[in-house]
Design an enzyme around this catalytic site. Structure first.
Site, PDB file in Angstrom:
ATOM      1  N   THR A 126       0.814  -1.220   0.000  1.00 38.05           N
ATOM      2  CA  THR A 126       0.000   0.000   0.000  1.00 38.05           C
ATOM      3  C   THR A 126       0.845   1.267   0.000  1.00 38.05           C
ATOM      4  O   THR A 126       1.867   1.341   0.675  1.00 38.05           O
ATOM      5  CB  THR A 126      -0.921  -0.014   1.242  1.00 38.05           C
ATOM      6  OG1 THR A 126      -1.678  -1.214   1.216  1.00 38.05           O
ATOM      7  CG2 THR A 126      -1.851   1.180   1.271  1.00 38.05           C
ATOM      8  N   ILE A 157       1.818  -0.140   6.962  1.00 38.12           N
ATOM      9  CA  ILE A 157       2.475  -1.444   6.889  1.00 38.12           C
ATOM     10  C   ILE A 157       2.522  -2.078   8.281  1.00 38.12           C
ATOM     11  O   ILE A 157       3.172  -1.561   9.205  1.00 38.12           O
ATOM     12  CB  ILE A 157       3.896  -1.326   6.275  1.00 38.12           C
ATOM     13  CG1 ILE A 157       3.807  -0.631   4.911  1.00 38.12           C
ATOM     14  CG2 ILE A 157       4.553  -2.711   6.169  1.00 38.12           C
ATOM     15  CD1 ILE A 157       2.791  -1.214   3.918  1.00 38.12           C
ATOM     16  N   GLU A 243      -4.366 -15.407   2.380  1.00 36.93           N
ATOM     17  CA  GLU A 243      -4.466 -14.170   3.165  1.00 36.93           C
ATOM     18  C   GLU A 243      -5.919 -13.926   3.603  1.00 36.93           C
ATOM     19  O   GLU A 243      -6.211 -13.592   4.743  1.00 36.93           O
ATOM     20  CB  GLU A 243      -3.946 -12.989   2.338  1.00 36.93           C
ATOM     21  CG  GLU A 243      -4.004 -11.680   3.101  1.00 36.93           C
ATOM     22  CD  GLU A 243      -3.409 -10.506   2.334  1.00 36.93           C
ATOM     23  OE1 GLU A 243      -2.857 -10.720   1.244  1.00 36.93           O
ATOM     24  OE2 GLU A 243      -3.527  -9.383   2.842  1.00 36.93           O
ATOM     25  N   ARG A 244      -6.841 -14.140   2.666  1.00 32.41           N
ATOM     26  CA  ARG A 244      -8.259 -13.891   2.992  1.00 32.41           C
ATOM     27  C   ARG A 244      -8.800 -14.949   3.937  1.00 32.41           C
ATOM     28  O   ARG A 244      -9.635 -14.661   4.798  1.00 32.41           O
ATOM     29  CB  ARG A 244      -9.073 -13.834   1.700  1.00 32.41           C
ATOM     30  CG  ARG A 244      -8.779 -12.518   1.035  1.00 32.41           C
ATOM     31  CD  ARG A 244      -9.261 -12.371  -0.352  1.00 32.41           C
ATOM     32  NE  ARG A 244      -8.632 -11.150  -0.873  1.00 32.41           N
ATOM     33  CZ  ARG A 244      -8.572 -10.835  -2.146  1.00 32.41           C
ATOM     34  NH1 ARG A 244      -9.103 -11.615  -3.043  1.00 32.41           N
ATOM     35  NH2 ARG A 244      -7.987  -9.710  -2.523  1.00 32.41           N
ATOM     36  N   LEU A 339     -26.664  -4.238  23.581  1.00 34.01           N
ATOM     37  CA  LEU A 339     -27.418  -5.133  24.464  1.00 34.01           C
ATOM     38  C   LEU A 339     -26.995  -4.974  25.911  1.00 34.01           C
ATOM     39  O   LEU A 339     -27.824  -4.985  26.822  1.00 34.01           O
ATOM     40  CB  LEU A 339     -27.197  -6.594  24.045  1.00 34.01           C
ATOM     41  CG  LEU A 339     -27.781  -7.036  22.710  1.00 34.01           C
ATOM     42  CD1 LEU A 339     -27.313  -8.441  22.369  1.00 34.01           C
ATOM     43  CD2 LEU A 339     -29.308  -6.995  22.748  1.00 34.01           C
ATOM     44  N   GLY A 341     -25.268  -2.441  27.304  1.00 34.31           N
ATOM     45  CA  GLY A 341     -25.307  -1.077  27.834  1.00 34.31           C
ATOM     46  C   GLY A 341     -24.071  -0.787  28.661  1.00 34.31           C
ATOM     47  O   GLY A 341     -22.961  -1.214  28.307  1.00 34.31           O
ATOM     48  N   ASN A 368     -13.893  -5.085   1.854  1.00 38.64           N
ATOM     49  CA  ASN A 368     -15.056  -5.958   1.625  1.00 38.64           C
ATOM     50  C   ASN A 368     -15.781  -5.623   0.323  1.00 38.64           C
ATOM     51  O   ASN A 368     -16.384  -6.496  -0.305  1.00 38.64           O
ATOM     52  CB  ASN A 368     -15.996  -5.893   2.839  1.00 38.64           C
ATOM     53  CG  ASN A 368     -15.445  -6.733   3.992  1.00 38.64           C
ATOM     54  OD1 ASN A 368     -14.321  -7.241   3.908  1.00 38.64           O
ATOM     55  ND2 ASN A 368     -16.220  -6.888   5.049  1.00 38.64           N
TER      56      ASN A 368
END
Ligand SMILES: Cc1cc2nc3c(=O)[nH]c(=O)nc-3n(C[C@H](O)[C@H](O)[C@H](O)COP(=O)(O)OP(=O)(O)OC[C@H]3O[C@@H](n4cnc5c(N)ncnc54)[C@H](O)[C@@H]3O)c2cc1C
Length: 381
Positions: A126, A157, A243-244, A339, A341, A368
């Protein structure tokens, strides 16, 4: 289908690992979050215990174990919520590049250290303007008589500060066609011209040393080119399935743990009328719904683990599993908070941490949206 055939050895490995993580890793989580990094000593200890790169063949210092041992480590790390200590990124995402595409020299030089924990591994694709669309990366390499020279920078990274070795994607300064231009290089920490930036501040994964990396006239030996020149895209594509799957296995185990913790907390809490929170219909129905979703996801992911371990091509299905499980983790962590709280906030950081740490999972390892794009194309949509 849907069931993983773990042997007695797998179960014994899981039990021993779980004890180790409970005693030696989980208690440090808060201090590591405050420090913003997991110390190298913790990596070294994981290596000494035999929990890094368990699949690496014995010839390179590893244990030569099957993929299910890696799955067990992913699940148990998710179980203790230590998501900043990115053992699976190191063992099952980055080191496989060194093994599959590295020369014998590269394997011998790096694999033993990656197994022992002396070397932490990272992968740098990236850039500030190249995330999902890697074809737009601007970091370049050029070939000189005795070396390749890298120029450019990378961002976000993982293991960026701790890394002793990083796999860097860069484009050929002479090649116009982006899909033939990318090559992967093995860069050692300490190489002149390679500098690590500061740790990036993030809402979650606070013990993870995510960083920027800079390459300035960084000269690396020709032997450090991974695979064929110009085949970077192909290598990245070949490794995406695992990886996924790593992401899906971790997210699912995290979501299962979260629902267990929510159930436990709801049993302990008493609300207005003196009733345990767990008896409120809304809470019971929510727990049933979340559990039903997890049971379906568990069958799906187990099946993919089996198929992946058998060498099948299930890249589209793993893309689906990645978005499904990471969305569950996020939905459930928000829902658990709603739920429970204030009970979710009163004594420990479990629920807030799940919310913070899970948030990135739909973003990294391919967003995604990109997972859905891949599936849509495959379905001819
Ligand atoms: C904590 C963390 C750790 C990371 N670790 C690493 C690492 O170790 N190594 C590494 O190389 N990178 C790493 N990354 C980077 C990560 O892989 C990228 O953030 C990711 O690929 C998305 O890129 P981007 O953030 O630039 O978003 P962009 O690609 O700019 O996307 C922005 C939005 O547009 C959507 N989008 C983009 N293209 C399309 C399309 N074609 N169709 C539909 N929607 C689209 C995306 O889904 C997203 O919603 C890390 C990121 C984070 C946050």
């Amino acid at each position: 289908m849907g069931t993983i055939e773990y042997t007695g050895n797998h179960h014994a490995f899981r039990d021993k690992l779980r004890r180790y993580l409970d005693e030696a890793v989980a208690p440090h989580g808060e201090a590591w979050e405050q420090a913003g990094i997991v110390p190298l000593s913790a990596w070294k200890e994981m290596g000494e215990k035999g929990y890094l790169c368990t699949w690496v063949p014995q010839a390179y210092g590893g244990r030569g174990l099957d993929f299910l041992y890696s799955v067990i480590i992913m699940e148990e790390m998710a179980h203790i919520g230590e998501s900043g200590f990115m053992v699976s990124l190191h063992s099952d995402v980055v080191v496989p590049y060194l093994f599959t595409y590295g020369s014998e020299e590269i394997r011998n030089q790096f694999l033993p250290g990656c197994v022992s924990g002396d070397i932490v591994a990272a992968v740098a694709m990236t850039e500030p303007d190249a995330g999902s669309d890697l074809a737009s990366m601007v970091s370049t390499f050029r070939e000189e008589e005795d070396c390749f020279v890298l120029e450019g920078s990378k961002t976000f990274i993982s293991n960026g500060i701790n890394c002793g070795v990083v796999i860097v994607a860069a484009r050929d300064s002479l090649e116009e066609e982006p899909y033939n231009a990318i090559s992967l290089f093995v860069v050692e920490a300490g190489t002149p011209g390679f500098e690590k930036g500061g740790k990036l501040q993030k809402m979650g994964l606070r013990s993870q040393d995510t960083a920027e990396l800079f390459f300035n006239n960084c000269r690396i030996p020709k032997a450090n080119l991974l695979g064929q020149r110009g085949s970077g895209f192909i290598m990245l594509m070949e490794k995406l399935q695992q990886e996924r799957l790593v992401c899906a296995v971790s997210a699912l185990a995290g979501a299962e743990t979260l629902v267990e913790q929510t159930t436990k907390k709801a049993r302990e809490c008493i609300y207005g009328s003196g009733m345990p929170l767990i008896k409120a219909q809304e809470v019971r129905f929510a727990l049933v719904e979340m559990t039903a979703h997890l049971k379906m996801a568990r069958a799906f992911v187990n099946d993919l683990v089996n198929q992946h371990a058998a060498g099948a091509n299930v890249v589209v299905e793993t893309s689906m599993a990645k978005f499904l499980t990471t969305d569950f983790l996020n939905d459930f962590s928000r829902r658990s908070m709603d739920l429970l709280g204030e009970a979710a906030l009163d004594d420990d950081d479990v629920f807030a941490k799940a919310l913070r740490d899970g948030r990135v999972m739909p973003i990294f390892a391919g967003t995604n949206e990109i997972m859905k794009e891949i599936a849509a194309r495959f379905m001819g949509l």
